[in-house]
Design an enzyme around this catalytic site. Structure first.
Site, PDB file in Angstrom:
ATOM      1  N   HIS A  14       0.838  -1.203   0.000  1.00  0.00           N
ATOM      2  CA  HIS A  14       0.000   0.000   0.000  1.00  0.00           C
ATOM      3  C   HIS A  14       0.868   1.246   0.000  1.00  0.00           C
ATOM      4  O   HIS A  14       2.088   1.199   0.098  1.00  0.00           O
ATOM      5  CB  HIS A  14      -0.984   0.003   1.182  1.00  0.00           C
ATOM      6  CG  HIS A  14      -0.385   0.379   2.515  1.00  0.00           C
ATOM      7  ND1 HIS A  14      -1.145   0.825   3.564  1.00  0.00           N
ATOM      8  CD2 HIS A  14       0.889   0.369   2.973  1.00  0.00           C
ATOM      9  CE1 HIS A  14      -0.371   1.071   4.600  1.00  0.00           C
ATOM     10  NE2 HIS A  14       0.856   0.801   4.276  1.00  0.00           N
ATOM     11  N   CYS A  33       4.935   5.357   5.489  1.00  0.00           N
ATOM     12  CA  CYS A  33       3.898   4.661   4.725  1.00  0.00           C
ATOM     13  C   CYS A  33       3.438   5.469   3.515  1.00  0.00           C
ATOM     14  O   CYS A  33       2.593   5.011   2.750  1.00  0.00           O
ATOM     15  CB  CYS A  33       2.712   4.299   5.608  1.00  0.00           C
ATOM     16  SG  CYS A  33       2.943   2.735   6.494  1.00  0.00           S
ATOM     17  N   HIS A  39       5.144  -0.079  -0.464  1.00  0.00           N
ATOM     18  CA  HIS A  39       5.839  -0.971   0.473  1.00  0.00           C
ATOM     19  C   HIS A  39       4.768  -1.919   0.988  1.00  0.00           C
ATOM     20  O   HIS A  39       3.579  -1.719   0.740  1.00  0.00           O
ATOM     21  CB  HIS A  39       6.458  -0.186   1.640  1.00  0.00           C
ATOM     22  CG  HIS A  39       5.412   0.432   2.509  1.00  0.00           C
ATOM     23  ND1 HIS A  39       4.768   1.591   2.160  1.00  0.00           N
ATOM     24  CD2 HIS A  39       4.847   0.014   3.663  1.00  0.00           C
ATOM     25  CE1 HIS A  39       3.859   1.877   3.078  1.00  0.00           C
ATOM     26  NE2 HIS A  39       3.868   0.922   4.004  1.00  0.00           N
ATOM     27  N   HIS A  41       3.210  -4.907   4.084  1.00  0.00           N
ATOM     28  CA  HIS A  41       3.162  -5.386   5.471  1.00  0.00           C
ATOM     29  C   HIS A  41       2.666  -6.827   5.466  1.00  0.00           C
ATOM     30  O   HIS A  41       1.904  -7.230   4.583  1.00  0.00           O
ATOM     31  CB  HIS A  41       2.181  -4.568   6.311  1.00  0.00           C
ATOM     32  CG  HIS A  41       2.543  -3.133   6.444  1.00  0.00           C
ATOM     33  ND1 HIS A  41       3.443  -2.668   7.369  1.00  0.00           N
ATOM     34  CD2 HIS A  41       2.127  -2.039   5.760  1.00  0.00           C
ATOM     35  CE1 HIS A  41       3.562  -1.359   7.264  1.00  0.00           C
ATOM     36  NE2 HIS A  41       2.765  -0.938   6.280  1.00  0.00           N
ATOM     37  N   ASP A  79      -4.557 -10.648  -0.500  1.00  0.00           N
ATOM     38  CA  ASP A  79      -3.259 -11.283  -0.314  1.00  0.00           C
ATOM     39  C   ASP A  79      -2.370 -11.127  -1.545  1.00  0.00           C
ATOM     40  O   ASP A  79      -2.781 -11.460  -2.664  1.00  0.00           O
ATOM     41  CB  ASP A  79      -3.460 -12.767   0.021  1.00  0.00           C
ATOM     42  CG  ASP A  79      -2.180 -13.426   0.498  1.00  0.00           C
ATOM     43  OD1 ASP A  79      -1.360 -12.729   1.139  1.00  0.00           O
ATOM     44  OD2 ASP A  79      -2.003 -14.628   0.239  1.00  0.00           O
ATOM     45  N   HIS A  80      -1.173 -10.610  -1.316  1.00  0.00           N
ATOM     46  CA  HIS A  80      -0.198 -10.348  -2.377  1.00  0.00           C
ATOM     47  C   HIS A  80      -0.702  -9.347  -3.415  1.00  0.00           C
ATOM     48  O   HIS A  80      -0.328  -9.407  -4.593  1.00  0.00           O
ATOM     49  CB  HIS A  80       0.285 -11.652  -3.033  1.00  0.00           C
ATOM     50  CG  HIS A  80       1.181 -12.442  -2.127  1.00  0.00           C
ATOM     51  ND1 HIS A  80       0.718 -13.097  -1.017  1.00  0.00           N
ATOM     52  CD2 HIS A  80       2.516 -12.641  -2.144  1.00  0.00           C
ATOM     53  CE1 HIS A  80       1.725 -13.679  -0.393  1.00  0.00           C
ATOM     54  NE2 HIS A  80       2.834 -13.413  -1.050  1.00  0.00           N
ATOM     55  N   GLU A 126      -1.260  -4.363  11.723  1.00  0.00           N
ATOM     56  CA  GLU A 126      -0.397  -4.005  10.604  1.00  0.00           C
ATOM     57  C   GLU A 126       1.070  -4.303  10.910  1.00  0.00           C
ATOM     58  O   GLU A 126       1.813  -4.772  10.052  1.00  0.00           O
ATOM     59  CB  GLU A 126      -0.555  -2.518  10.265  1.00  0.00           C
ATOM     60  CG  GLU A 126       0.170  -2.111   8.993  1.00  0.00           C
ATOM     61  CD  GLU A 126       0.062  -0.620   8.725  1.00  0.00           C
ATOM     62  OE1 GLU A 126      -0.590  -0.241   7.751  1.00  0.00           O
ATOM     63  OE2 GLU A 126       0.633   0.170   9.519  1.00  0.00           O
TER      64      GLU A 126
HETATM   65 NI    NI Z   1       2.500   0.939   5.585  1.00  0.00          NI
END
Ligand code: NI
Length: 136
Positions: A14, A33, A39, A41, A79-80, A126
């Site tokens: 995100h 972020c 990037h 998580h 996911d992914h 997160e």
């Molecule tokens: Ni982040």
């Protein structure tokens, strides 16, 4: 009333930003972020449902059905994936954990009720240090 919690995990990319702001403004408000090159998580998701114990099967909800509901409506979509670009229920939203947890609630509420239970709490973790809970 019995409360039952299922944990799931997903990895997603995100970026937290407002497109009308400069990269510097986004960095100031959203911190790391807001990195323009994305990037990711490794998220943990805790879904707590509540209900009475069924006399038929001794459970609040069939765990296989709950798992299927969560995977179909949430995990398979996230996911992914890049949640800013690819996740239908995050379209047009800032990709914060707060917005994610409320969007997941909205995805799961109907299907969980159809399966005979109700949502009590959704928690999205997160990082080791940051998590958000939503009770509807
Ligand atoms: Ni982040």
């Amino acid at each position: 009333m019995i409360y039952l919690t299922r944990r799931e995990r997903f990895s997603a990319a995100h970026r937290m930003y407002r497109h009308e702001w400069t990269d510097e403004q986004n960095l100031e408000i959203f911190g790391k972020c807001s990195n323009p090159n994305w990037h990711g998580h490794n998220y943990e998701l805790f879904i707590t449902v509540k209900g009475e114990i069924s006399e038929d099967h001794g459970c609040v909800i069939n765990m296989d059905i709950l798992k299927e509901i969560i995977h179909k409506n949430v995990i398979n979509k996230l996911d992914h994936k890049n949640m800013n670009l690819e996740v239908d229920f995050m379209k047009g939203k800032i990709a914060t954990t707060e917005n994610l947890v409320t969007a997941i609630w909205n995805e799961l509420k109907g299907p969980v009720e159809e399966a005979g239970a109700s949502l009590h709490c959704i928690r999205v973790k997160e990082t080791e240090n940051n998590s958000v809970e939503y009770y509807g």
